[in-house]
Design a protein around this motif. Structure first.
Motif, short mmCIF file in Angstrom:
data_model
loop_
_atom_site.label_atom_id
_atom_site.label_comp_id
_atom_site.label_asym_id
_atom_site.label_seq_id
_atom_site.Cartn_x
_atom_site.Cartn_y
_atom_site.Cartn_z
N GLU A 25 5.69 0.35 22.96
CA GLU A 25 4.77 -0.38 23.93
C GLU A 25 3.34 -0.80 23.12
O GLU A 25 2.92 0.08 22.71
CB GLU A 25 4.42 0.38 25.23
CG GLU A 25 3.20 0.15 26.08
CD GLU A 25 3.79 -1.45 26.79
OE1 GLU A 25 2.96 -2.22 26.85
OE2 GLU A 25 4.96 -1.43 27.26
N PRO A 26 3.21 -2.10 23.18
CA PRO A 26 2.19 -2.45 22.38
C PRO A 26 0.95 -2.03 22.45
O PRO A 26 -0.32 -1.51 21.65
CB PRO A 26 2.06 -4.12 22.63
CG PRO A 26 3.40 -4.30 22.87
CD PRO A 26 3.82 -3.28 23.66
N ASN A 31 -7.00 1.85 20.93
CA ASN A 31 -8.02 2.59 20.68
C ASN A 31 -7.54 3.88 19.71
O ASN A 31 -8.42 4.91 19.47
CB ASN A 31 -8.34 3.60 21.95
CG ASN A 31 -8.96 2.81 23.10
OD1 ASN A 31 -9.83 1.97 22.85
ND2 ASN A 31 -8.30 2.79 24.32
N ARG A 32 -6.52 3.53 18.83
CA ARG A 32 -6.25 4.29 17.71
C ARG A 32 -6.92 4.09 16.49
O ARG A 32 -7.25 2.78 16.33
CB ARG A 32 -4.77 4.32 17.46
CG ARG A 32 -3.86 4.78 18.69
CD ARG A 32 -2.92 5.82 18.55
NE ARG A 32 -2.66 6.32 17.28
CZ ARG A 32 -1.37 6.55 16.81
NH1 ARG A 32 -0.45 5.84 17.49
NH2 ARG A 32 -1.08 7.05 15.64
N ARG A 33 -7.36 4.92 15.74
CA ARG A 33 -7.92 4.73 14.32
C ARG A 33 -7.08 4.26 13.20
O ARG A 33 -5.67 4.79 13.37
CB ARG A 33 -8.91 5.85 13.85
CG ARG A 33 -9.77 6.01 15.09
CD ARG A 33 -11.26 6.24 14.96
NE ARG A 33 -11.98 6.60 13.58
CZ ARG A 33 -12.63 5.19 13.06
NH1 ARG A 33 -13.11 4.10 13.95
NH2 ARG A 33 -13.29 5.25 12.06
N LEU A 34 -7.43 3.41 12.47
CA LEU A 34 -6.53 3.17 11.22
C LEU A 34 -7.32 2.84 9.95
O LEU A 34 -8.41 2.73 10.23
CB LEU A 34 -5.58 1.88 11.55
CG LEU A 34 -6.23 0.85 12.33
CD1 LEU A 34 -7.14 -0.06 11.21
CD2 LEU A 34 -5.05 -0.35 12.60
N GLY A 35 -6.55 2.73 8.85
CA GLY A 35 -7.27 2.39 7.69
C GLY A 35 -6.72 1.37 6.84
O GLY A 35 -5.65 0.69 6.98
N LYS A 36 -7.57 0.60 6.20
CA LYS A 36 -6.96 -0.44 5.02
C LYS A 36 -7.88 -0.58 3.96
O LYS A 36 -9.20 -0.11 3.91
CB LYS A 36 -7.34 -1.69 5.99
CG LYS A 36 -6.75 -3.07 5.10
CD LYS A 36 -6.85 -4.30 5.76
CE LYS A 36 -6.46 -5.43 5.06
NZ LYS A 36 -6.13 -6.76 5.76
N PHE A 37 -7.04 -0.59 2.79
CA PHE A 37 -7.82 -0.77 1.56
C PHE A 37 -8.21 -2.08 1.32
O PHE A 37 -7.41 -3.17 1.58
CB PHE A 37 -6.84 -0.54 0.37
CG PHE A 37 -6.40 1.01 0.32
CD1 PHE A 37 -7.56 2.02 -0.27
CD2 PHE A 37 -5.72 1.81 0.49
CE1 PHE A 37 -7.69 3.25 -0.41
CE2 PHE A 37 -5.55 2.99 0.19
CZ PHE A 37 -6.61 3.75 -0.06
N GLY A 48 -11.19 1.58 10.96
CA GLY A 48 -11.70 0.99 12.00
C GLY A 48 -10.57 1.45 13.30
O GLY A 48 -10.07 2.25 13.37
N VAL A 49 -10.90 0.60 14.43
CA VAL A 49 -10.34 0.73 15.76
C VAL A 49 -9.44 -0.29 16.20
O VAL A 49 -9.78 -1.33 16.22
CB VAL A 49 -11.13 1.72 16.56
CG1 VAL A 49 -12.24 0.54 17.13
CG2 VAL A 49 -10.39 2.14 17.97
N ILE A 50 -8.40 0.06 17.00
CA ILE A 50 -7.61 -1.16 17.29
C ILE A 50 -8.08 -1.36 18.84
O ILE A 50 -8.05 -0.28 19.60
CB ILE A 50 -5.97 -0.78 17.56
CG1 ILE A 50 -5.41 -0.56 16.18
CG2 ILE A 50 -5.15 -1.78 18.28
CD1 ILE A 50 -4.14 0.26 16.17
N THR A 51 -8.98 -2.31 19.23
CA THR A 51 -9.61 -2.49 20.46
C THR A 51 -8.72 -3.02 21.49
O THR A 51 -9.15 -3.06 22.61
CB THR A 51 -10.80 -3.36 20.20
OG1 THR A 51 -10.53 -4.46 19.41
CG2 THR A 51 -11.79 -2.56 19.28
#
Length: 95
Positions: A25-26, A31-37, A48-51
């Protein structure tokens, strides 16, 4: 004794079916946190956070802690979540 070459009949319902990939389910990612190089050698890790999720274009909106933002497709989201899981001990929001 000789091995039997007869086989018991198998009904279609008793056969194992290949499992379908789990449908995600997209909005479950919002509201989950993620990372990126980022950076020349991809050495700078940002969090960051998926808003939000846009149904029309099928993209997630990401707000980074430094104020930057961008749009992600599902592959980018999954990669960012995995990266976060590996490096969440470095997330300043958790300290």
């Amino acid at each position: 004794p000789k091995p039997s070459t007869k086989r018991a009949p198998v009904s279609p319902s008793s056969q194992t079916k290949p499992k379908k990939p789990k449908k995600r389910e997209p909005k479950m990612f919002v509201n989950r946190r993620l990372g990126k190089f980022f950076g020349d050698n991809e050495t700078d890790l940002f969090f960051g956070v998926i808003t939000s999720y846009d149904e029309k274009v099928k993209f997630w909106h990401i707000d980074y802690d430094d104020g930057d933002e961008e749009e992600y497709d599902e592959n980018d989201v999954l990669t960012g979540l995995e990266l976060y899981d590996r490096h969440k001990d470095l997330d300043p929001k958790l300290k």
